[in-house]
Design a protein around this motif. Structure first.
Motif, mmCIF file in Angstrom:
data_model
loop_
_atom_site.group_PDB
_atom_site.id
_atom_site.type_symbol
_atom_site.label_atom_id
_atom_site.label_comp_id
_atom_site.label_asym_id
_atom_site.label_seq_id
_atom_site.Cartn_x
_atom_site.Cartn_y
_atom_site.Cartn_z
ATOM 1 N N ILE A 1 38.729 52.644 32.518
ATOM 2 C CA ILE A 1 38.868 51.191 32.453
ATOM 3 C C ILE A 1 40.354 50.871 32.581
ATOM 4 O O ILE A 1 41.152 51.251 31.728
ATOM 5 C CB ILE A 1 38.304 50.624 31.143
ATOM 6 C CG1 ILE A 1 36.795 50.846 31.074
ATOM 7 C CG2 ILE A 1 38.619 49.139 31.019
ATOM 8 C CD1 ILE A 1 36.144 50.355 29.793
ATOM 9 N N VAL A 2 40.708 50.189 33.655
ATOM 10 C CA VAL A 2 42.122 49.906 33.903
ATOM 11 C C VAL A 2 42.491 48.466 33.558
ATOM 12 O O VAL A 2 43.676 48.153 33.346
ATOM 13 C CB VAL A 2 42.497 50.202 35.368
ATOM 14 C CG1 VAL A 2 42.397 51.700 35.647
ATOM 15 C CG2 VAL A 2 41.613 49.436 36.347
ATOM 16 N N GLU A 3 41.488 47.577 33.520
ATOM 17 C CA GLU A 3 41.744 46.177 33.146
ATOM 18 C C GLU A 3 40.484 45.609 32.523
ATOM 19 O O GLU A 3 39.374 46.059 32.800
ATOM 20 C CB GLU A 3 42.100 45.318 34.373
ATOM 21 C CG GLU A 3 43.348 45.739 35.129
ATOM 22 C CD GLU A 3 43.530 44.915 36.408
ATOM 23 O OE1 GLU A 3 43.250 43.701 36.381
ATOM 24 O OE2 GLU A 3 43.912 45.495 37.432
ATOM 25 N N GLU A 4 40.645 44.578 31.700
ATOM 26 C CA GLU A 4 39.508 43.808 31.222
ATOM 27 C C GLU A 4 39.978 42.419 30.788
ATOM 28 O O GLU A 4 41.116 42.231 30.371
ATOM 29 C CB GLU A 4 38.771 44.511 30.084
ATOM 30 C CG GLU A 4 39.565 44.732 28.816
ATOM 31 C CD GLU A 4 38.694 45.390 27.748
ATOM 32 O OE1 GLU A 4 37.786 44.704 27.217
ATOM 33 O OE2 GLU A 4 38.903 46.581 27.457
ATOM 34 N N GLY A 5 39.089 41.461 30.971
ATOM 35 C CA GLY A 5 39.416 40.088 30.644
ATOM 36 C C GLY A 5 38.533 39.131 31.427
ATOM 37 O O GLY A 5 37.601 39.537 32.112
ATOM 38 N N THR A 6 38.830 37.841 31.346
ATOM 39 C CA THR A 6 38.095 36.861 32.139
ATOM 40 C C THR A 6 38.640 36.859 33.566
ATOM 41 O O THR A 6 39.692 37.448 33.856
ATOM 42 C CB THR A 6 38.248 35.463 31.538
ATOM 43 O OG1 THR A 6 39.632 35.084 31.598
ATOM 44 C CG2 THR A 6 37.781 35.421 30.086
ATOM 45 N N HIS A 7 37.917 36.174 34.445
ATOM 46 C CA HIS A 7 38.356 36.090 35.830
ATOM 47 C C HIS A 7 39.765 35.491 35.902
ATOM 48 O O HIS A 7 40.650 36.035 36.606
ATOM 49 C CB HIS A 7 37.375 35.227 36.631
ATOM 50 C CG HIS A 7 37.874 34.869 38.003
ATOM 51 N ND1 HIS A 7 37.899 35.761 39.046
ATOM 52 C CD2 HIS A 7 38.417 33.694 38.479
ATOM 53 C CE1 HIS A 7 38.405 35.184 40.125
ATOM 54 N NE2 HIS A 7 38.722 33.919 39.808
ATOM 55 N N ASP A 8 39.993 34.383 35.192
ATOM 56 C CA ASP A 8 41.294 33.707 35.267
ATOM 57 C C ASP A 8 42.417 34.581 34.730
ATOM 58 O O ASP A 8 43.502 34.669 35.328
ATOM 59 C CB ASP A 8 41.238 32.385 34.482
ATOM 60 C CG ASP A 8 40.338 31.357 35.157
ATOM 61 O OD1 ASP A 8 40.124 31.476 36.388
ATOM 62 O OD2 ASP A 8 39.837 30.465 34.450
ATOM 63 N N SER A 9 42.164 35.266 33.600
ATOM 64 C CA SER A 9 43.227 36.087 33.012
ATOM 65 C C SER A 9 43.552 37.281 33.905
ATOM 66 O O SER A 9 44.724 37.671 34.033
ATOM 67 C CB SER A 9 42.817 36.558 31.614
ATOM 68 O OG SER A 9 41.706 37.448 31.692
ATOM 69 N N LEU A 10 42.539 37.849 34.535
ATOM 70 C CA LEU A 10 42.776 38.994 35.417
ATOM 71 C C LEU A 10 43.516 38.574 36.680
ATOM 72 O O LEU A 10 44.356 39.322 37.198
ATOM 73 C CB LEU A 10 41.444 39.667 35.786
ATOM 74 C CG LEU A 10 40.718 40.389 34.641
ATOM 75 C CD1 LEU A 10 39.340 40.852 35.082
ATOM 76 C CD2 LEU A 10 41.539 41.595 34.154
ATOM 77 N N MET A 11 43.232 37.391 37.184
ATOM 78 C CA MET A 11 43.941 36.905 38.365
ATOM 79 C C MET A 11 45.419 36.664 38.023
ATOM 80 O O MET A 11 46.314 36.944 38.846
ATOM 81 C CB MET A 11 43.304 35.624 38.886
ATOM 82 C CG MET A 11 41.925 35.807 39.515
ATOM 83 S SD MET A 11 41.933 36.921 40.940
ATOM 84 C CE MET A 11 42.879 35.927 42.126
ATOM 85 N N LYS A 12 45.672 36.194 36.824
ATOM 86 C CA LYS A 12 47.062 35.954 36.409
ATOM 87 C C LYS A 12 47.827 37.266 36.263
ATOM 88 O O LYS A 12 49.030 37.323 36.506
ATOM 89 C CB LYS A 12 47.079 35.194 35.086
ATOM 90 C CG LYS A 12 46.657 33.736 35.212
ATOM 91 C CD LYS A 12 46.662 33.043 33.858
ATOM 92 C CE LYS A 12 46.195 31.578 33.987
ATOM 93 N NZ LYS A 12 46.160 30.909 32.672
ATOM 94 N N MET A 13 47.110 38.342 35.876
ATOM 95 C CA MET A 13 47.770 39.636 35.725
ATOM 96 C C MET A 13 48.242 40.176 37.076
ATOM 97 O O MET A 13 49.214 40.929 37.149
ATOM 98 C CB MET A 13 46.814 40.644 35.071
ATOM 99 C CG MET A 13 46.514 40.344 33.599
ATOM 100 S SD MET A 13 45.197 41.403 32.921
ATOM 101 C CE MET A 13 45.927 43.011 33.117
ATOM 102 N N GLY A 14 47.532 39.812 38.145
ATOM 103 C CA GLY A 14 47.946 40.211 39.494
ATOM 104 C C GLY A 14 47.871 41.704 39.775
ATOM 105 O O GLY A 14 48.645 42.211 40.591
ATOM 106 N N LYS A 15 46.936 42.381 39.140
ATOM 107 C CA LYS A 15 46.837 43.819 39.339
ATOM 108 C C LYS A 15 45.587 44.186 40.173
ATOM 109 O O LYS A 15 45.325 43.543 41.178
ATOM 110 C CB LYS A 15 46.826 44.530 37.991
ATOM 111 C CG LYS A 15 48.147 44.370 37.216
ATOM 112 C CD LYS A 15 48.118 45.151 35.907
ATOM 113 C CE LYS A 15 49.443 45.004 35.151
ATOM 114 N NZ LYS A 15 49.430 45.738 33.858
#
Length: 599
Positions: free
Chosen positions: A565-579
C-alpha cells in the motif's frame, strides 16, 4: 505417487464405504450371487464326475438308463441356474459400478471444495486432480476385481482344491505351478504401470487442454479467426504422441513379462495332465474323476487366466490412478472451528505477506489495513500490483504466509473458511457463465433462500439487467443462457450484469466487486457504480477497479504498487498529493479526452 503398504485395504475400505452408503442391498446381492456362482461351478464338477461314473456303470449294467437320464437332467438344471445367476451377477455389478463412479466423483468434488484455494495456483496440485479424477473412474473397476477375487475366485479355488485333495493330494500342489507365475506377472505389471502414472499426469492434462482449445465453444471463435487450429493441433499431437510413446514402452515391457510367466503356467498345466494320466492308469482315480478333473483343471486355468491376466492385468494398469485418487482424498484440508464471524463489522490486516506457490516474490508484502464497519473502500493500482490477491486474503480465500487477518477479534487462519464466507457476497472479474436459466444464474448465489420475484427483480434492477428486452430474454427469467441448450447467447457486458445481479441477490452486509465491469463501457459502468453506492449504504464494501473514475464513490481509496500500500485517502486528498494515484488518474483522463476528440 507411490502406494503405501496398506493401500489395497484402503482402496477396499473406501470402495465399500461408497457402495454401502449408496446401494447397500445391491452390494449384498452382488456378494451372494458371486459366492453362489463359484459353488455352482464346483457342484458341476462333482456332477460331471458322477455322470461319467454312472454312464460307465450303465454300460456295465450296474445302473439303469432312467437313473442316467435323471443325472443328465440334474446337470442341465445346474447349468441353467448357473447361467441365470451369472446374468444376475453381471447386471448387479454393472449397476454397482455406475453408482460407485458417481460416489467417487462426489468425494473428489467434496474434497476439492475443502482444500486451501491457494492449492489451485500450484500446477502439481492440478496434476493431482487430473490423476484423481482418472482414479475415481477406475476405483470400482479395481474394487470389482478385489470383490470378485474374495467372493468368487477364492471360494471356487478353495472348494475345487478340497475336491482335488480328496482324489490325490499331489494335484493340489501341482496347481501352484499354474497360478504362482500368473500372480508374479500381475505384480510386475502393476509396478511397471505405477512408474508410468507418476509421469503421465502432466502429459494427459496437456493434451486434454489442447483438445479443448480446438473443439470447445469457449475457444473455437478465436481459434478459427486467428487461424490457430494448426498450432493447437500440433501441440495436441505432440503431447499425445509423447504419452503414447511412454505407454508403448510400458506395454512392451509388460507383454514380455507376461510371455515368460505364461510359459511357466503352460509347463504347470502339462504337469497336472501327466499326474492325471498316471493316476488313471494306476487306478487311483476313476474314469469319471479323470474326466471331471480334466474339465475342472481347464476351467480353473481359464478362470485363473481371467482373474489375473484379464481382470487383474486390466486393473494393474489402473492401480496407479486409483492410488492417486486415494492419496488425493488424504490431502490435509483447511480446518478450524466454525464461528459466526461478521466481516461487515470490520476487518483488520496486521502486517500480512503472501506469496504464490512456486514464485520467488511476495504478491502481498507487509500490508496493514483496517476496514471499518459500513465503510466503502476502493483498491486501485496497475495490473499485477496485488489488488485481487489482497481481496482474496480479506475474504479468507487465501491465508497469509505471515501476519494475521482479524475479524471480530479472531484470526481467520484459525477458523473454518465458511466462518467468513457466510457473511460476504462477491463478484469477480472471472465470473462463471452457467448454462442455466436467468433465474438460476442469479439465485444460485444463495441457494438456501426462497426464490421470489421481488428478490430477483431487486437484484436485476440494481445490476441494470434489461429483463424486459424480448430479444435478450424472450422467456423472461426462464430464458436459458446458452444456445447449446436452445437458449440465447449474451454479450460480455450483459453477462457481467447477470454476474453482478447474482452478487446482489446474495443479501449480505459485506460486498466485494473485484473488477466485474471490464466488458461494460465507462458511461454504463459509472451508472452501475452509482447504483452500487446506493446498495452499499449501511453496508461494508470493497471495490477493486482499474478505472479510477469509479473509485470516487469510495469513502477511502487504497493505492497498491508491487504488493504494498503506497497511498490511501479520498479522491481529492490523493489528487492533492500528486503521487501515484494522481499520475494514474491524469493518464486515464487524458486517454479518454484523446479518444473523445478522435471520435
Amino acid at each position: 505417487m507411490r502406494a503405501s503398504p496398506n493401500i489395497t485395504m484402503t482402496i477396499i475400505q473406501t470402495s465399500i464405504s461408497i457402495v454401502w452408503k449408496n446401494a447397500k442391498w445391491m452390494f449384498i446381492v452382488a456378494i451372494a450371487t458371486s459366492v453362489l456362482l463359484s459353488l455352482l461351478l464346483v457342484l458341476m464338477t462333482y456332477a460331471t464326475q458322477f455322470f461319467f461314473d454312472t454312464t460307465l456303470a450303465a454300460l456295465k449294467g450296474d445302473a439303469t438308463l432312467t437313473y442316467l437320464i435323471f443325472v443328465a437332467i440334474a446337470i442341465g438344471v445346474i447349468e441353467i441356474v448357473q447361467k441365470v445367476i451369472s446374468s444376475l451377477s453381471n447386471f448387479v455389478f454393472d449397476e454397482l459400478q455406475t453408482i460407485a463412479e458417481g460416489g467417487a466423483g462426489y468425494l473428489i468434488h467434496k474434497k476439492a471444495s475443502s482444500i486451501e484455494p491457494i492449492s489451485y495456483e500450484n500446477p502439481e496440485f492440478l496434476d493431482d486432480i487430473n490423476r484423481a479424477n482418472e482414479g475415481a473412474r477406475n476405483c470400482f473397476n479395481l474394487f470389482n476385481a478385489y470383490l470378485s477375487f474374495i467372493s468368487f475366485y477364492i471360494p471356487y479355488f478353495l472348494t475345487i482344491g478340497i475336491y482335488l485333495y480328496t482324489l490325490k493330494p499331489i494335484l493340489v500342489v501341482s496347481l501352484l505351478f499354474i497360478f504362482v507365475p500368473l500372480f508374479i506377472n500381475n505384480y510386475l505389471r502393476a509396478k511397471v504401470f505405477t512408474d508410468l502414472e507418476d509421469d503421465a499426469g502432466a502429459l494427459r492434462r496437456s493434451y486434454e487442454y489442447y483438445e479443448r482449445c480446438i473443439v470447445d465453444s469457449e475457444y473455437f471463435k478465436e481459434t478459427r479467426i486467428l487461424g490457430a487450429f494448426s498450432y493447437f493441433y500440433k501441440l495436441y499431437q505432440a503431447s499425445l504422441q509423447a504419452l503414447n510413446k511412454k505407454l508403448w514402452r510400458v506395454e512392451v515391457r509388460g507383454d514380455l513379462i507376461e510371455l515368460g510367466m505364461y510359459l511357466l503356467t503352460l509347463l504347470g498345466y502339462l504337469g497336472v495332465l501327466y499326474l492325471l494320466l498316471i493316476s488313471l492308469i494306476s487306478g487311483d482315480i476313476s474314469v469319471g474323476a479323470f474326466a471331471a478333473v480334466f474339465t475342472s483343471i481347464a476351467v480353473a486355468v481359464s478362470l485363473a487366466n481371467e482373474m489375473i491376466n484379464v481382470k487383474m492385468r486390466r486393473t494393474a494398469s489402473k492401480l496407479p490412478t486409483v492410488i492417486n485418487f486415494i492419496n488425493f482424498l488424504a490431502i490435509p484440508e483447511r480446518s478450524g472451528e466454525f464461528m459466526n464471524l461478521c466481516p461487515a463489522d470490520g476487518v483488520v490486516l496486521n502486517n500480512i505477506s503472501f506469496r504464490y506457490p512456486g514464485t520467488a516474490k511476495n504478491a502481498i508484502d507487509h500490508v496493514s489495513l483496517t476496514i471499518h464497519k459500513e465503510e466503502t473502500i476502493a483498491i486501485v493500482g496497475e495490473n499485477g500490483s496485488g489488488k485481487s490477491t489482497l481481496t482474496k486474503l480479506i475474504l479468507g480465500m487465501y491465508t497469509p504466509d505471515s501476519g494475521e487477518i482479524m475479524i471480530n477479534g479472531k484470526n481467520v487462519a484459525t477458523v473454518s473458511p465458511s466462518s467468513t464466507y457466510l457473511g460476504v457476497t462477491a463478484v469477480f472479474q472471472k465470473f462463471q457463465r452457467y448454462k442455466f436459466s436467468l433465474e438460476n444464474n442469479i439465485s444460485i448465489s444463495d441457494i438456501d433462500r426462497d426464490v421470489t420475484s421481488e428478490h430477483l427483480s431487486q437484484a436485476v434492477r440494481n445490476a441494470d439487467v434489461d429483463i424486459d428486452s424480448s430479444s435478450l430474454f424472450p422467456e423472461g427469467y426462464d430464458t436459458i443462457l446458452s444456445k447449446e441448450f436452445d437458449g440465447v447467447d449474451l454479450s460480455g457486458g450483459q453477462w457481467q450484469r447477470v454476474a453482478i445481479a447474482r452478487g446482489f441477490y446474495r443479501h449480505k452486509n459485506f460486498i466485494v466487486l473485484d473488477e466485474p465491469t471490464a466488458a461494460i463501457d465507462p458511461i454504463e459502468e459509472t451508472k452501475l457504480y452509482q447504483k452500487f453506492a446506493e446498495v452499499a449504504q449501511n453496508n461494508t464494501a470493497i471495490i477493486v477497479t482499474h478505472r479510477l473514475g469509479s473509485a470516487k464513490i469510495a469513502d477511502r481509496i487504497i493505492v497498491m504498487d508491487n504488493g504494498k500500500i503506497v497511498e490511501e485517502g479520498t479522491h481529492d486528498s490523493l489528487m492533492k498529493m500528486g503521487k501515484k494515484y494522481a499520475e494514474m488518474y491524469t493518464a486515464q483522463a487524458k486517454w479518454y479526452e484523446n479518444n473523445s476528440s478522435m471520435m
